[in-house]
Design a protein around this motif. Structure first.
Motif, short mmCIF file in Angstrom:
data_model
loop_
_atom_site.label_atom_id
_atom_site.label_comp_id
_atom_site.label_asym_id
_atom_site.label_seq_id
_atom_site.Cartn_x
_atom_site.Cartn_y
_atom_site.Cartn_z
N ASN A 25 43.06 33.17 43.85
CA ASN A 25 42.17 33.95 43.01
C ASN A 25 42.88 35.12 42.32
OD1 ASN A 25 39.61 32.60 43.21
ND2 ASN A 25 39.56 33.21 45.36
N THR A 26 43.94 35.65 42.95
CA THR A 26 44.74 36.68 42.30
C THR A 26 45.40 36.13 41.03
OG1 THR A 26 45.18 37.86 44.35
CG2 THR A 26 46.75 38.20 42.55
N LYS B 126 42.81 35.69 38.33
CA LYS B 126 42.46 36.97 37.71
C LYS B 126 43.56 37.48 36.77
CE LYS B 126 39.41 38.54 41.42
NZ LYS B 126 39.27 39.46 42.57
N GLU B 127 44.81 37.15 37.07
CA GLU B 127 45.91 37.56 36.21
C GLU B 127 45.89 36.84 34.86
OE1 GLU B 127 49.60 37.08 38.31
OE2 GLU B 127 49.06 38.53 39.88
N ASP B 128 45.06 35.80 34.75
CA ASP B 128 44.88 35.05 33.50
C ASP B 128 46.22 34.61 32.91
OD1 ASP B 128 43.35 33.81 31.58
OD2 ASP B 128 43.28 35.56 30.26
N GLY C 292 42.59 32.16 33.83
CA GLY C 292 41.30 32.85 33.83
C GLY C 292 40.13 31.95 33.55
N HIS D 10 36.14 31.33 40.12
CA HIS D 10 36.47 31.69 41.50
C HIS D 10 36.73 30.44 42.34
CE1 HIS D 10 36.58 34.33 45.00
NE2 HIS D 10 35.86 33.41 45.63
#
Length: 583
Positions: A494-495, A498-500, A557, A561
């Motif tokens: 998930n990190t 989120k960093e896309d 991204g 989730h």
């Protein structure tokens, strides 16, 4: 006391292990080969070793292997209920990829049957020859030297095996027969001498439309159905009286009838193993086979006016769980109940409508199927004399007129990740499902890299399967993951989402891709030029790099989730993670 089925399995593997064979775990009922619907024989997981695409010494440390393979054959569904036919079964087999040939293969089989099991060979068969393949005089000579005098010659249709799927290894066979409890000759072992490659399917080969070319490496492929072997060893008149089925039949009401008891026992095994290998009921492919089993057993329960399905499914999982850790009680019961609830809503109406039809033909049978979900074999079975003229081929033709069926070769798999884009499943305009598959496919790349960072570099992909609902990823690891490790893996994935990070690919020589550390699936045969998909700003600094054919999302991204919903054992040293996506 007679030998148990468990003891027979154990003796078989120990016998071949002591003679230099690597013992290989059963592969999934869902084969890697897209030309085959389900795993029907032990040799299917070894197909690429016969063709030379994979190296047995590299992967197993031996040119010879042995296995107990879970298998499934769809051709016998309609016949299940008599004394011999099954859908799910276990296949004992020993295999050699250039390690030994006819003398050793026949000698090993003879020793195991006559000395380990104490059985007497009734007779054997050898290939009589054809226009393109000579008579197998070598096998005849070997059997004679072992004291077997009854040696019978048979032709291509009986003692020439293969190929599986649309092409592949094949060759003449020698079959071994022993006496059953009622004195009948029963084939218990088939030894295939894989020495040719067929350019077409078995049907095309028999019709003279396929060409045979010699294999560079000759191979041995043997198959011995456990259920039939146990019947002979335990001196039973049918397979349902063996210790493989007695515990299952004992879980059924005593007055449901012999046929219903046999259908229930067979179908409970098939349903449990198909569900645990990731198949879900549908109207196509393996899902359609599963749905047929489920609905047939539901009808038998309905007509008996007894409740027995849940208990026999639980008994099946209990009986086989130690041998096949992938069996999942919750999945089996939950998924079955979904289909049960859905089907019973229309079953009564369907049966009522069926009773009204004086003569059941293909058109009326399909109408019942389409309206009420009653499959062909149920209509044929319950129709009795009124369905005497109903033929499977005619029903299938009606089906084709009304349904979009997936065709052979319609599915395309990418990069060993089991990503399926099927024209029968993802219909025109189903862009949402396509997006879900692409998101999960990219998430699976992130998952593998996260597992390697959390658990160590011994983690390697052992298989995977991706649908619009979930990803299933198998990997090498010696123990159960801790809750902390699962959480850390999830958080790492998930990190990166989120960093896309951008997702791109670069085409390059396979050797160069290996040098930069791109991950690959060891069972997959890659061309000399490959695509490497990477997650990061550039391929040199990328967080994840893998051999893959695509497709993927363009940025992480887009994935959403990621959550691990289950971590479980598949076999010794192999774990499985199931993951899903949220928004």
């Amino acid at each position: 006391m007679t030998m148990s089925s468990e003891e027979i399995r154990k003796r078989f593997l120990e016998f071949f292990k002591a003679r230099g064979h690597a013992v290989v775990l059963s592969s999934s009922l869902i084969p890697d080969d897209p030309s085959v619907l389900l795993t029907t024989a032990g040799m299917q997981q070894f197909k690429k070793y016969y063709t030379g695409e994979l190296d047995a010494m590299k992967d197993f440390g031996s040119k010879n292997t042995a296995s107990v393979q879970k298998s499934f054959r769809t051709s016998d569904i309609d016949e299940v209920g008599d004394e011999t036919h099954l859908t799910f079964f276990e296949m004992l087999g020993n295999f050699s990829f250039g390690g030994y040939w006819k003398k050793e293969a026949i000698g090993l089989a003879h020793e195991f049957i006559t000395k380990e099991l104490g059985l007497e060979i009734s007779y054997v068969t050898v290939f009589e020859g054809s226009k393109t393949v000579p008579k197998d005089e070598e096998s005849r000579s070997i059997w004679k030297s072992l004291g077997v005098s009854d040696i019978r010659e048979e032709g291509m249709e009986d003692v020439f095996w293969g190929p599986t799927g649309t092409s592949g290894p094949c060759g003449p066979t020698t079959e071994i027969y022993c006496k059953s409890a009622d004195g009948a000759d029963v084939e218990i072992w088939n030894i295939v001498f894989n020495e040719f490659f067929s350019t077409g399917s078995r049907e095309e080969l028999l019709e003279g439309k396929a060409k045979l070319t010699p294999l560079k490496i000759k191979g041995i492929d043997t198959g011995m159905g456990l259920e039939r072997l146990v019947m002979v060893v335990q001196k039973k008149k049918n397979i349902f009286d063996t210790d493989l089925f007695i515990p299952l039949v004992a879980a059924l009401p005593p007055d449901i009838g012999v046929k219903s008891a046999r259908v229930a026992a067979d179908h409970a095994r098939g349903i449990s193993f198909l569900l645990s290998d990731g198949v879900r009921p549908s109207n196509k492919g393996a899902g359609y086979v599963l749905r047929r089993l489920m609905r047939r057993i539901i009808v038998h329960e309905h007509l008996s006016e007894k409740k027995f399905i849940r208990e026999i499914l639980e008994k099946t999982v209990e009986q086989y769980k130690a041998l096949y850790p992938e069996l999942d009680r919750a999945v089996v019961l939950d998924e079955f109940e979904k289909e049960n609830e859905k089907f019973r809503k229309t079953l009564k109406n369907g049966l009522r409508e069926l009773e009204r039809i004086p003569a059941i033909d293909a058109a009326s049978a399909f109408k019942i199927y389409e309206s009420y979900g009653l499959p062909y074999e149920i209509i044929k079975e319950l129709g009795g004399a009124r369905a005497e003229g109903l033929k499977r081929n005619d029903f299938d033709e009606e089906f084709k007129k009304h349904q979009e069926l997936s065709r052979a070769g319609a599915e395309k798999k990418f990069g060993g990740h089991g990503l399926v884009l099927d024209t029968g499943e993802l219909k025109a305009g189903s862009e949402e499902e396509m997006k879900k598959v692409l998101r999960l496919h990219t998430a699976t790349h992130l998952l593998q890299q996260a597992l390697r960072e959390v658990l160590g570099l011994e983690v390697h992909q052992m298989g995977s399967d991706i649908t619009p609902e979930r990803t299933r990823f198998d990997f090498s690891f010696a123990r159960k993951m801790t809750p902390e490790e699962i959480k850390k893996t999830e958080e790492l994935v998930n990190t990166k989402i989120k960093e896309d990070l951008p997702v791109s690919f670069k085409e390059m020589p396979k050797e160069e891709a290996e040098k930069i550390g791109a991950l690959r699936f060891f069972r997959e045969k890659y061309p000399e030029k490959v695509k490497v998909y990477y997650v990061g700003r550039d391929i040199a600094s990328a967080w994840s790099r893998e051999f893959c054919g695509g497709p993927h999302v363009t940025h992480t991204g887009e994935i959403g989730h990621f959550k691990i919903v289950k971590e479980e054992a598949v076999g010794a040293g192999i774990r499985r993670v199931r993951g899903v996506l949220g928004d």
